[in-house]
Design a protein around this motif. Sequence first.
Motif, mmCIF file in Angstrom:
data_model
loop_
_atom_site.group_PDB
_atom_site.id
_atom_site.type_symbol
_atom_site.label_atom_id
_atom_site.label_comp_id
_atom_site.label_asym_id
_atom_site.label_seq_id
_atom_site.Cartn_x
_atom_site.Cartn_y
_atom_site.Cartn_z
ATOM 1 N N THR A 1 -3.639 17.084 3.658
ATOM 2 C CA THR A 1 -3.406 15.837 2.925
ATOM 3 C C THR A 1 -3.982 14.708 3.764
ATOM 4 O O THR A 1 -4.392 14.908 4.903
ATOM 5 N N PHE A 2 -4.000 13.516 3.176
ATOM 6 C CA PHE A 2 -4.450 12.348 3.942
ATOM 7 C C PHE A 2 -3.457 12.100 5.082
ATOM 8 O O PHE A 2 -2.245 12.297 4.924
ATOM 9 N N ALA B 1 -2.009 9.670 6.244
ATOM 10 C CA ALA B 1 -0.888 8.742 6.022
ATOM 11 C C ALA B 1 0.390 9.471 5.632
ATOM 12 O O ALA B 1 1.496 8.970 5.903
ATOM 13 N N THR B 2 0.268 10.639 5.006
ATOM 14 C CA THR B 2 1.482 11.345 4.558
ATOM 15 C C THR B 2 2.355 11.650 5.777
ATOM 16 O O THR B 2 3.540 11.293 5.820
ATOM 17 N N SER C 1 -0.585 5.269 -4.809
ATOM 18 C CA SER C 1 -1.481 4.322 -4.134
ATOM 19 C C SER C 1 -2.338 3.593 -5.167
ATOM 20 O O SER C 1 -2.854 4.205 -6.099
ATOM 21 N N ASN D 1 0.866 -1.183 0.000
ATOM 22 C CA ASN D 1 0.000 0.000 0.000
ATOM 23 C C ASN D 1 0.902 1.233 0.000
ATOM 24 O O ASN D 1 2.114 1.121 0.248
ATOM 25 N N ALA D 2 0.325 2.407 -0.260
ATOM 26 C CA ALA D 2 1.159 3.608 -0.361
ATOM 27 C C ALA D 2 1.716 4.036 0.984
ATOM 28 O O ALA D 2 2.792 4.635 1.059
ATOM 29 N N THR D 3 0.996 3.733 2.070
ATOM 30 C CA THR D 3 1.480 4.145 3.385
ATOM 31 C C THR D 3 2.835 3.499 3.666
ATOM 32 O O THR D 3 3.788 4.184 4.064
ATOM 33 N N ASP E 1 4.403 12.479 -2.387
ATOM 34 C CA ASP E 1 3.257 11.603 -2.181
ATOM 35 C C ASP E 1 2.342 11.822 -3.382
ATOM 36 O O ASP E 1 1.619 12.813 -3.462
ATOM 37 N N GLY F 1 -2.675 -1.607 -2.575
ATOM 38 C CA GLY F 1 -1.375 -1.700 -3.218
ATOM 39 C C GLY F 1 -0.802 -0.327 -3.469
ATOM 40 O O GLY F 1 -1.384 0.687 -3.078
ATOM 41 N N ALA G 1 0.054 9.652 -4.317
ATOM 42 C CA ALA G 1 -0.985 8.628 -4.145
ATOM 43 C C ALA G 1 -2.202 8.903 -5.027
ATOM 44 O O ALA G 1 -2.859 7.975 -5.506
ATOM 45 N N GLN G 2 -2.495 10.184 -5.240
ATOM 46 C CA GLN G 2 -3.713 10.548 -5.979
ATOM 47 C C GLN G 2 -3.428 10.900 -7.437
ATOM 48 O O GLN G 2 -4.328 11.352 -8.138
ATOM 49 N N LYS H 1 -8.654 4.440 -5.709
ATOM 50 C CA LYS H 1 -7.784 5.165 -6.634
ATOM 51 C C LYS H 1 -8.002 4.707 -8.076
ATOM 52 O O LYS H 1 -8.583 3.665 -8.350
HETATM 53 C C1 LIG Z 1 -2.517 11.734 -0.430
HETATM 54 C C2 LIG Z 1 -2.545 10.299 0.046
HETATM 55 N N1 LIG Z 1 -1.450 9.795 0.626
HETATM 56 C C3 LIG Z 1 -1.407 8.525 1.065
HETATM 57 C C4 LIG Z 1 -2.493 7.693 0.934
HETATM 58 C C5 LIG Z 1 -2.408 6.294 1.485
HETATM 59 O O1 LIG Z 1 -2.565 5.334 0.494
HETATM 60 P P1 LIG Z 1 -2.793 3.800 0.891
HETATM 61 O O2 LIG Z 1 -4.206 3.668 1.317
HETATM 62 O O3 LIG Z 1 -2.490 3.047 -0.378
HETATM 63 O O4 LIG Z 1 -1.844 3.455 1.990
HETATM 64 C C6 LIG Z 1 -3.658 8.162 0.321
HETATM 65 C C7 LIG Z 1 -4.841 7.298 0.195
HETATM 66 O O5 LIG Z 1 -5.965 7.703 0.298
HETATM 67 C C8 LIG Z 1 -3.693 9.503 -0.129
HETATM 68 O O6 LIG Z 1 -4.791 10.015 -0.713
#
Ligand SMILES: Cc1ncc(COP(=O)(O)O)c(C=O)c1O
Length: 398
Positions: free
Chosen positions: A97-98, A100-101, A193, A73-75, A169, A205, A171-172, A198
Amino acid sequence: MPHNFSAISGNAPTFTEPLPVGQLYFPDWSRYEAAMRGIWERRYYTNHGPLAQELEASLAHFLNVKHVVCVANATIGLMMAAEALVLKGKVIVPSHTFIATAQSLKWCGLQPVFCDVEPSDHQIDPQQVVGLIDEDVSAILAVNLWGGACDVASLDVLAREYDLALYFDSAQAFGCAIDGVPLASFGQAEVFSFHATKVLSAAEGGCVTTNDDDVAARLRNIRSSYGAGRPTQVVKTSNGRISEAQAAIALMSLDDYPSIQAKNKALFDVYRSNLAGIPGLRILDPANVTSSNYQYAVCELDEDAFGLSRDQLLRLLQAENVIARRYFYPGTHRCKGFDDNADADAARLPVTERLCQVGFQLPLGSRLFAESALKISTLIKCAHEQASALRPLIAREY
Ligand SMILES: Cc1ncc(COP(=O)(O)O)c(C=O)c1O
């Protein structure tokens, strides 16, 4: 009773099924079944299998980048990228941002320094980045938001001038390009991501992309506890592998990307043309890119001009099964674990603070069709026209 809003008076909602935000790609069952049958026949679930290898090669070609390291996953991709870039101390990152960043930095023992975003496009503000640089800052983690990009060129100049690592990042931002150059090879690394919401989906993933051989070698060693690629000493290892089942879905999604992107754009255009001119409502065009995945319909709502608050509009829409969502709420600087200096941070982040109150996303993705996007636009228009009658009927806050 105002027209158009049946749910508010206890009747059936406008849409029988909830229309969510998010892409939610599902290939034809026959294709999915054939892909899973292949995995079954090969008796190979994971550990850099043939589909994972095919996916990395196909993505490297599609994104025109030297290395693609697919991850769970992107995290975890963001955490691996911070480790592979050998960062220390503080990292400048947007709060808008989300979560996770910034969480990826916390997991790596790094301290996020929150930066504001541009009011015009919600992307990180390079002017403010300069003011935040001190001797403890080792990197800028910029975010390419909403199927658009930040001001990559200005950040690149800054990173070189102050000798900072720069990574993204993204991801989007899968499938987006700046002046025809696909996002993937900017900065030292980019992270994508492939979450179900997505535009490129592996259900779960992601991938880290880079043109730097050493960064790629470190990423591969971190990802599989030394299990793949040129052996390189790294301080931490993990399990960030993508499975064969995830890779199979991502390969189908990649094949279908042109039609998914075209459908997204068509839906976005329906929103754009039908929401135009509604007082107080603004839909954002993807910023700074020559091609976008159009995976998001992001709006801002000015309560005074529209007549309802953002939260009131969302309540109204959600009752009609339009699951529009506020994004991002709250700002990262106000989330637990990051809020030690929330008030001081907030004073420096006026745009982020405002967007938490006014920003939201409309549904867009596989569950949506042009007629539904048109109907949703009409509901929003009616919400404005009937605002004074509706206002007393809807709670102000979630
Ligand atoms: C900007 C951003 N960063 C990180 C993530 C994390 O991605 P993932 O759910 O694949 O870990 C997302 C997912 O929504 C995101 O939008």
